[in-house]
Design an enzyme around this catalytic site. Structure first.
Site, PDB file in Angstrom:
ATOM      1  N   GLU A   1     -33.899 -80.809  36.929  1.00  0.00           N
ATOM      2  CA  GLU A   1     -35.020 -81.702  37.232  1.00  0.00           C
ATOM      3  C   GLU A   1     -35.937 -81.944  36.029  1.00  0.00           C
ATOM      4  O   GLU A   1     -37.144 -81.658  36.081  1.00  0.00           O
ATOM      5  CB  GLU A   1     -35.807 -81.163  38.424  1.00  0.00           C
ATOM      6  CG  GLU A   1     -34.978 -81.115  39.693  1.00  0.00           C
ATOM      7  CD  GLU A   1     -35.753 -80.645  40.926  1.00  0.00           C
ATOM      8  OE1 GLU A   1     -36.910 -80.189  40.781  1.00  0.00           O
ATOM      9  OE2 GLU A   1     -35.195 -80.748  42.042  1.00  0.00           O
TER      10      GLU A   1
ATOM     11  N   GLU B   1     -28.236 -80.482  44.277  1.00  0.00           N
ATOM     12  CA  GLU B   1     -29.065 -79.961  45.369  1.00  0.00           C
ATOM     13  C   GLU B   1     -29.163 -81.048  46.417  1.00  0.00           C
ATOM     14  O   GLU B   1     -29.331 -82.231  46.090  1.00  0.00           O
ATOM     15  CB  GLU B   1     -30.486 -79.618  44.899  1.00  0.00           C
ATOM     16  CG  GLU B   1     -30.596 -78.498  43.898  1.00  0.00           C
ATOM     17  CD  GLU B   1     -32.048 -78.220  43.505  1.00  0.00           C
ATOM     18  OE1 GLU B   1     -32.953 -78.694  44.237  1.00  0.00           O
ATOM     19  OE2 GLU B   1     -32.272 -77.560  42.482  1.00  0.00           O
TER      20      GLU B   1
END
Length: 563
Positions: free
Chosen positions: A178, A298
């Site tokens: 991220e 994810e």
């Protein structure tokens, strides 16, 4: 996924067998050294995240600091037994490296990472490790501290690459989790920075020798976002690197208003479904269709307990997600920070979740417009209808417990409408006391049976109340119903409370239904964003479709509420 303390398959017959979570299918897997990037990523499906564990090591504390137990061989065996073919092991290095210029990783930390990686490899799983929470702990400062951030990033990957260079190809490296950048001039600079990190990661790993020369490397988009501009930027990076053993990665936590229940998005409706379908289509068209394997590293829902997002609506999401992953040849890795698979008892903590996850790897499951059918006392003696969502399957039967119900007498199916006969409803609910609940099982030609809860409910009642901005609870008779959302407006119709861009407030943030204690709570967060002295008109929306009006007024720290 960022921790908050409060909170491709291509059409290859071999790859398709890898989707089946059985010992036989796992045993047929070819030697990883012979696999292309596409075949490797296909072999990793399905995957699971060891969340809030090696990414929680901080300030002298070990992997248990965020509440999870130490990783054991038994846990890895338990995950493998669930049919998962790969495990993503997030690792945060921030608090376990020495000072510049070497940024030496503490030996015991690197040793422990290696030990956990080996446990997973011993269970014949693919393993993906990364640099995880460092993204928001220091790496985001790259626009204003470029050279130091890059040096630290390079040093960590140099040490990790050297430690694991002789490991087999089942071990996969992901450059960064991220990524984002504070103080950047805009998206153009941000994409330049993530491209620089990905390129440096690639050069370091490939130059470290051994198995790293052709190990699968996974590169993220900015923010691990699936927005088209970020996908295009990563596609350009991968083309420039000209390396056949690269894969792309993004994350997916559904349409945000649905995932946290805000802005009135209380169901998995066509808009939410369309968002997910668009996401997968972009990933497929940008990467998979061009021979670049894709991993959603994810996925899940941001409200992990299936309270803000009603249980049946959450199961629709997971069912649809798995179907889209399978039909778009995308490998997925379920985010689990300890909420789902019990790491001590080795079973699933949310009933039915694993059924929908695992079934979606190979099949569709039918659902319905809801898993809740509320019956008002005034409707006694009336038939009750609900729309089925067969998802390409056929309705087969309806059960109450072990008893197979009889079509015509107990129910009728016409098209996609299931009608429960009044005699059956009356039998199920007895005297109709609010809260009485019976479960029916809707069985289709394949997949997980859909549980339909038939519930006796009356209009909820909210009573007058007084309290403070720190503790305000409205005595409430829920009468078998459940809260869907809360609408809050001032007299002029504008939104009141936090997120004033919408009149519908966020479940669990602005309000919190407490069914066990018979109260409806408004939080300090809600009152912090309410104008002092102004009346706020509330409309509590319930899952049955009923609404109840209420008014609150804040004067300093005192709050009064009237029904």
């Amino acid at each position: 996924m960022r921790y908050q303390p409060s909170r491709l398959l291509l059409a290859v017959p071999l790859a398709l067998t890898l989707l089946i979570p059985t010992t036989a299918a796992q045993a047929e897997r070819p030697e990883p050294a012979s696999l292309t990037a596409v075949e490797t990523v296909a072999a990793m499906q399905p995957g699971w995240n060891l969340g809030n564990t090696l990414d929680s090591m901080c300030c002298g504390e070990d992997e248990t600091s965020w509440g999870n137990p130490m990783v054991t061989e038994e846990l890895m065996e338990g995950i493998r037994d669930q049919g998962f073919n790969s495990i993503r092991i997030p690792v945060s290095w921030s608090y376990n490296t020495g000072p510049a210029p070497d940024y030496t990783i503490e030996p015991q930390v690197l040793d422990r990472v290696e030990e956990v990686v080996q446990m997973a490899l011993d269970e014949d799983m693919y393993v993906m490790i990364n640099i995880h929470h460092d993204s928001w702990q220091w790496l985001h400062e790259m626009p204003t501290d470029h050279d130091n951030v890059l040096a630290r990033f390079d040093s960590i990957w140099s040490q990790v690459a050297d430690r694991f260079k002789d490991y087999p190809p089942e071990l996969v490296f992901e450059s960064i989790n991220e990524p984002f950048f504070e103080g950047a001039s805009g998206p153009e600079q941000e994409n330049e920075l993530i491209a620089e990190l990905n390129a440096s990661f690639h050069e370091i790993v490939r130059g470290s020798g051994g198995g790293n020369e052709d190990r699968l490397l996974v590169l993220p988009t900015l923010h691990t976002s699936s927005d088209q501009d970020h996908l295009d930027a990563l596609a350009a990076e991968i083309e420039a690197l000209d390396d056949p053993m690269l894969a792309a990665t993004t994350h997916n936590y559904s349409y945000w208003p649905f995932s946290v229940n805000i802005a009135g998005k209380t169901t998995y409706d066509e808009e939410v479904q369309g968002y997910l379908e668009g996401d997968f289509a972009r990933l497929h068209d940008t990467f998979v269709s061009k021979g670049i394997p894709m991993i959603i590293g994810e996925f899940g829902l941001l409200n992990g307990g299936f309270v803000a997002v009603e249980y049946g609506e959450a199961m629709k999401f997971f069912e649809h997600f798995g179907y889209l992953a399978r039909t778009n040849d995308i490998t997925t890795m379920f985010w689990d920070n300890g909420q789902y698979f019990d790491r001590k008892e080795f079973d699933w903590q949310v009933e039915g979740l694993y059924d929908y996850l695992s079934e979606s790897w190979t099949n569709r499951s039918g659902t319905a417009e809801s898993d809740l059918l509320f019956v008002d006392p005034s409707e006694a003696g009336a038939d009750q209808a609900i729309t089925l969502n067969p998802n390409g399957l056929q309705f087969k039967s309806l059960y109450h417990g072990d008893r197979k119900l009889k079509p015509g007498r107990d129910y009728v199916v016409e098209g996609d409408t299931l009608t429960l006969k009044a005699s059956l409803v009356d039998l199920l609910l007895g005297d109709g006391a609010p809260g009485t609940r019976e479960q029916l099982s809707v069985r289709y030609s394949d997949g997980v049976p859909w549980t339909l809860n038939v519930i006796a409910s009356d209009t909820p009642v909210l009573e007058d109340a007084t309290g403070t901005t720190d503790a305000f609870a409205i005595p409430t008779e829920y009468n078998g119903d459940m809260v869907a959302t809360l609408e809050a407006t001032y007299e002029d119709g504008t939104g009141a409370g936090p997120h004033d861009w919408t009149v519908y407030k966020e479940y669990g943030v602005a309000y919190d239904p407490d069914y066990a204690n018979g109260v409806f709570k408004l939080t300090p967060t809600f009152f912090d964003a309410v104008t002092d002295g102004a009346a706020v008109n509330l409309t509590v929306h319930f899952r049955s479709g009923k609404t109840v009006a209420y008014t609150v007024t804040k004067n300093g720290t005192a709050v009064t509420g009237t029904a």
